[in-house]
Design a protein around this motif. Structure first.
Motif, mmCIF file in Angstrom:
data_model
loop_
_atom_site.group_PDB
_atom_site.id
_atom_site.type_symbol
_atom_site.label_atom_id
_atom_site.label_comp_id
_atom_site.label_asym_id
_atom_site.label_seq_id
_atom_site.Cartn_x
_atom_site.Cartn_y
_atom_site.Cartn_z
ATOM 1 N N TRP A 83 37.034 36.706 55.357
ATOM 2 C CA TRP A 83 36.523 35.345 55.521
ATOM 3 C C TRP A 83 37.500 34.494 54.726
ATOM 4 O O TRP A 83 37.439 34.437 53.511
ATOM 5 C CB TRP A 83 35.119 35.296 54.936
ATOM 6 C CG TRP A 83 34.361 34.015 54.987
ATOM 7 C CD1 TRP A 83 33.419 33.666 55.898
ATOM 8 C CD2 TRP A 83 34.397 32.930 54.039
ATOM 9 N NE1 TRP A 83 32.893 32.433 55.591
ATOM 10 C CE2 TRP A 83 33.479 31.960 54.460
ATOM 11 C CE3 TRP A 83 35.155 32.683 52.882
ATOM 12 C CZ2 TRP A 83 33.266 30.763 53.777
ATOM 13 C CZ3 TRP A 83 34.946 31.487 52.196
ATOM 14 C CH2 TRP A 83 34.005 30.542 52.653
ATOM 15 N N LYS A 84 38.458 33.910 55.398
ATOM 16 C CA LYS A 84 39.591 33.395 54.649
ATOM 17 C C LYS A 84 40.339 32.345 55.454
ATOM 18 O O LYS A 84 40.725 32.617 56.584
ATOM 19 C CB LYS A 84 40.502 34.579 54.335
ATOM 20 C CG LYS A 84 41.742 34.242 53.592
ATOM 21 C CD LYS A 84 42.568 35.483 53.366
ATOM 22 C CE LYS A 84 43.919 35.090 52.858
ATOM 23 N NZ LYS A 84 44.842 36.193 52.745
ATOM 24 N N PHE A 129 35.874 37.407 50.635
ATOM 25 C CA PHE A 129 35.473 36.010 50.857
ATOM 26 C C PHE A 129 36.332 35.132 49.955
ATOM 27 O O PHE A 129 36.048 34.996 48.766
ATOM 28 C CB PHE A 129 33.997 35.806 50.517
ATOM 29 C CG PHE A 129 33.065 36.628 51.359
ATOM 30 C CD1 PHE A 129 32.804 36.262 52.669
ATOM 31 C CD2 PHE A 129 32.439 37.758 50.843
ATOM 32 C CE1 PHE A 129 31.935 37.014 53.443
ATOM 33 C CE2 PHE A 129 31.571 38.514 51.618
ATOM 34 C CZ PHE A 129 31.319 38.142 52.929
ATOM 35 N N ASP A 151 37.391 36.922 60.269
ATOM 36 C CA ASP A 151 37.224 35.530 60.671
ATOM 37 C C ASP A 151 38.170 34.762 59.770
ATOM 38 O O ASP A 151 37.910 34.582 58.583
ATOM 39 C CB ASP A 151 35.771 35.081 60.483
ATOM 40 C CG ASP A 151 35.492 33.766 61.220
ATOM 41 O OD1 ASP A 151 36.183 32.776 60.926
ATOM 42 O OD2 ASP A 151 34.596 33.742 62.086
ATOM 43 N N SER A 152 39.308 34.392 60.323
ATOM 44 C CA SER A 152 40.342 33.812 59.474
ATOM 45 C C SER A 152 41.101 32.744 60.240
ATOM 46 O O SER A 152 41.087 32.724 61.466
ATOM 47 C CB SER A 152 41.299 34.907 58.999
ATOM 48 O OG SER A 152 42.268 34.367 58.134
ATOM 49 N N ALA A 178 30.418 31.915 60.097
ATOM 50 C CA ALA A 178 31.532 32.764 60.540
ATOM 51 C C ALA A 178 31.027 33.870 61.459
ATOM 52 O O ALA A 178 29.852 34.249 61.406
ATOM 53 C CB ALA A 178 32.239 33.375 59.330
#
Lengths: 252, 503
Positions: free
Chosen positions: B335-336, B308, B364-365, B74
């Motif tokens: 982070w998903k 996360f 970061d998804s 990520a």
């Protein structure tokens, strides 16, 4: 006391001198036309009055109702009654025109310490003004200026002007890009707003608009300052003879 | 041995910058010793009085986790996490609660009001004891609609409202620890079937140490009579929150579920590694909405929650539907990737996302739409807004497998930049393994222009009001998919999270 008093205003944009000692007074209830050739500083004047960034005032003063206008942020100026009708109104996707109008009106009222308008009162006022400007309700539901024609955008500017009830309306080239029918609708809208308590500054390149909105005074702007002032007949003279003489007068 | 913290009956406000939920509630709590080993897992399992199979499952996950490495793909950067320095279990100690709202510190009430939790739920969250049968006074209504709330404080669920009424409809809504006692067969049948124990580093860690979370079962043909909601809060220092949510919508049923998240402002980073599993059987529909507002860190990028999270829905039955809606404004790192496995024929997956990053946040998804069944349809609408010095990445996978005849996907991915120092990135992965699949991807990146802001300000809006208005317009398509009563709250949250984003 004049509503708007501009004293010896000097303005630079990117280091270039645009307004060069401009002085001008607009009386309460007066309609002043400011005419001038391209590059004379007409739009700069409009933007400086409204408080746009990137215009550096190097000297001079602007008093609005006796207060220092240049010390105020754009939204404070708006709440005090300064309105600029944009030459190129901006599009705001996803924000319904109704929402935009309500947000703007309530923001101004809040700044003035007034109550917010109730939704029914607000709707009534908008629909009333919109009808006179031939703006249908469907347009009010659409995103602000999104997909509007040139004429619709200008009518939307007049709608906002009518709703916000400013003390001074600066119209920046409102006639540009309008056909004759649209021009008439816009001019009628402006004429309806004429009042002894409200002043107008009409910024225009052409005399055409002034056939429909009759000014009290006409100022000729050239090279960043007022080159000549006169009555409404001055506009006709300009139409006939062009701006060349003023540019020469100043150059000599 | 459980550590005991001092009890201070007031809410302490820490320097919170823009974060409005940064209060810490000082309460006595039961904690497991710091660090992670077999004994800590046995401790957690014993605390919950779990059946042997559950303990074995956890221990197996822990063994597996020790062989795994943290993912690095990520676009997020953070110093290494010391997993032995965390507490894996913390529970508030039970005490006698106050008798009415009048006995509670007005500051706490004010804070709950800011959090947007309806009054009736506030009482429950604060532990107000009410005489039985005094429930139906309608105070828990928001805009005429009732919402049942499950509140998870650090590791355990502290309160679930409207349980009785849901019970009449046959809907099970309870902490997962309770479900393990009362309905072990349901938990055993579905747990880990969408996100397997071995799925990924964080999910495997969660499988080993999860302490609570919500469990929902909607029986066949039942339309859940109210919104279900879970409110998560990390409170304890150095405590990881590992909740586990399991939602099963049996044949022909419908449920709408909302989760909200907040945490205190702290200098150190807090870890949140949740797992959410959704299972929709034939003709069932699950609508899952998230308003995530974990502490994002301060102006300098210090502190904030590491989020996360593994969320996945399985459209197991034919014509089933799962829709994810998320408003992400918090966390230092997000982070998903809430995903849908479109297993059943004619099933449908949706992902609507608004991800706002400001300050030093890193997001970061995105989502994964895995088309396995015939005539499956997916739709992705993602709106990323980056301000300050933040980085905002959309990462998505759309995959149509060989047997997914006539699979269809539409993806629209828009990014909006505010200011000069932020970044927006779009990383779509598209795989079509059969020729009948139709996959569309649209993406735009734009900037809020100075001219647009000036236009709004000329009409009387302050700069921040102008930014909020433009952003609300930008995200309108997604806001409309949130349940009505939360859309208003979401709109306010957007304004708050963008404060100080310009100038």
């Amino acid at each position: 006391m004049a509503l708007l008093e501009i004293k010896n205003l000097h303005v630079e944009v990117d280091g270039k001198q645009i307004l060069n000692g401009l002085s001008l007074a607009v009386e309460k209830g007066q309609i002043a036309a400011i005419m001038g050739p391209n590059g004379s500083g007409k739009s700069t004047l409009a933007h400086v009055l409204a408080g746009k960034a990137d215009y550096e005032v190097t000297s001079g003063q602007v008093l609005f109702n006796g207060e220092d206008l240049l010390a105020m942020s754009p939204d404070e100026r708006a709440a005090k009654g300064m309105f600029l009708a944009f030459q190129y109104p901006l599009e705001i996707p996803g924000v319904a025109t109704m929402t935009f109008l309500r947000t703007a009106l309530n923001a101004q009222r809040k700044k003035r310490g007034e109550e917010e308008l109730s939704p029914p009162d607000f709707n009534r006022r908008v629909f009333d003004v919109a009808a006179k400007l031939e703006i249908d309700r469907d347009m009010l539901r659409r995103g602000v200026n999104v997909g509007f024609s040139g004429g619709e955008k200008k009518r939307n500017e007049v709608l906002q002007m009518a709703l916000l009830e400013p003390k001074l309306c600066v119209l920046d080239e409102t006639d540009s890009g309008l056909d004759i029918d649209a021009l008439k609708v816009v001019a009628e809208g402006v004429n309806r707003l004429r009042s002894p308590e409200r002043s107008f500054v009409l910024i225009t390149h052409y005399q055409r608009l002034l056939n429909y909105i009759i000014p009290d005074v006409v100022h000729v702007l050239s090279r960043g300052r007022i080159a000549r002032s006169g009555g409404k007949e001055l506009a006709h003279e300009l139409e006939a003879r062009g701006y060349a003489q003023y540019q020469e007068e100043l150059a000599s | 041995m459980p550590a005991v913290q001092e009890t201070v009956d007031q809410v302490r406000r820490i320097d919170v910058d823009q974060y409005k939920y940064g209060f810490e509630t000082l309460i006595e709590s039961d904690k497991a010793p710091r660090g992670l080993n077999d004994d800590v897992i046995r401790f957690i399992s014993a605390k919950k009085n779990e059946p042997q199979w559950m303990l074995d499952w956890r221990l197996e996950a822990y063994r597996r986790w020790q062989t795994m490495r943290e993912p690095t793909w990520a676009k997020v950067h953070y110093p290494p996490i010391d997993y032995q320095d965390l507490y894996y279990y913390s529970a508030p100690k039970k005490k006698d609660g106050p008798k009415s709202l009048d006995e509670i510190d007005p500051e706490i009430l004010e804070t709950y009001r800011k959090l947007g939790i309806p009054l009736r739920e506030q009482e429950v969250l604060l532990g107000v004891q009410r005489p039985a049968g005094d429930d139906a006074d309608g105070e828990g209504q928001t805009n005429g609609k009732r919402v049942a709330v499950d509140a998870v404080f650090d590791s355990v669920s502290v309160a679930t409202t409207f349980k009785e009424e849901l019970g009449k409809a046959g809907v099970l809504f309870m902490p997962i620890s309770e479900a393990l006692q009362e309905h072990p067969e349901l938990v055993k049948k579905y747990l880990g079937t969408v996100v397997p124990v071995t799925d990924n580093f964080f999910a495997t860690l969660n499988s080993a140490v999860f302490s609570d979370g919500s469990f929902v079962y909607v029986p066949p043909g039942v339309r859940c009579p109210m919104e279900l909601s879970t409110y998560f809060r990390i409170n304890e220092r150095n405590t990881g929150q590992f909740e586990r949510t399991l939602i099963i919508a049996d044949k022909g049923s419908y449920v709408s579920y909302l989760e909200g998240c907040t945490a205190p402002s702290r200098d150190e980073n807090q870890l949140h590694a949740a797992v959410v599993e959704l299972i929709a059987l034939d003709d069932a529909e699950i609508k899952y909405s998230t308003i995530q507002n974990w502490y994002p860190g301060d102006r300098e990028g210090k502190g904030g929650v590491y989020n996360f999270v593994t969320k996945r829905g399985d459209c197991r039955g034919a014509r089933s539907k799962i829709s994810w809606t998320q408003l992400e404004t918090g966390s230092a790192i997000t982070w998903k990737y809430p995903s849908c496995i479109l297993r059943g024929d004619d099933s449908r997956g949706e992902f609507y996302s608004i991800a706002i990053s400001n300050g030093h946040q890193q997001v970061d998804s995105g989502t994964k739409m895995l088309h396995l069944g015939k005539n499956t349809i997916s739709r992705i609408i993602s709106k990323g807004i980056a301000a300050g010095k933040s980085q905002n990445t959309y990462r998505g996978l759309v995959s149509a497998h060989r047997k997914a005849k006539n699979a269809r996907n539409f993806t629209n991915c828009d990014s909006l930049l505010i200011g000069e120092k932020c970044g927006a990135h779009t990383v779509p992965y598209i795989e079509a393994k059969n020729s009948s699949a139709v996959i569309e991807h649209e993406a735009t990146t734009s900037k809020i222009s100075e001219d647009t802001l000036f236009y709004c300000m000329q009409r009387g809006l302050s700069q921040e009001e102008a930014v909020a208005l433009v952003v609300n317009g930008f995200v309108k398509d997604v806001l409309q998919t949130l349940p009505m009563e939360f859309a208003v709250e979401a709109q306010k949250l957007i304004s708050v999270s963008l404060e100080g984003s310009v100038g």
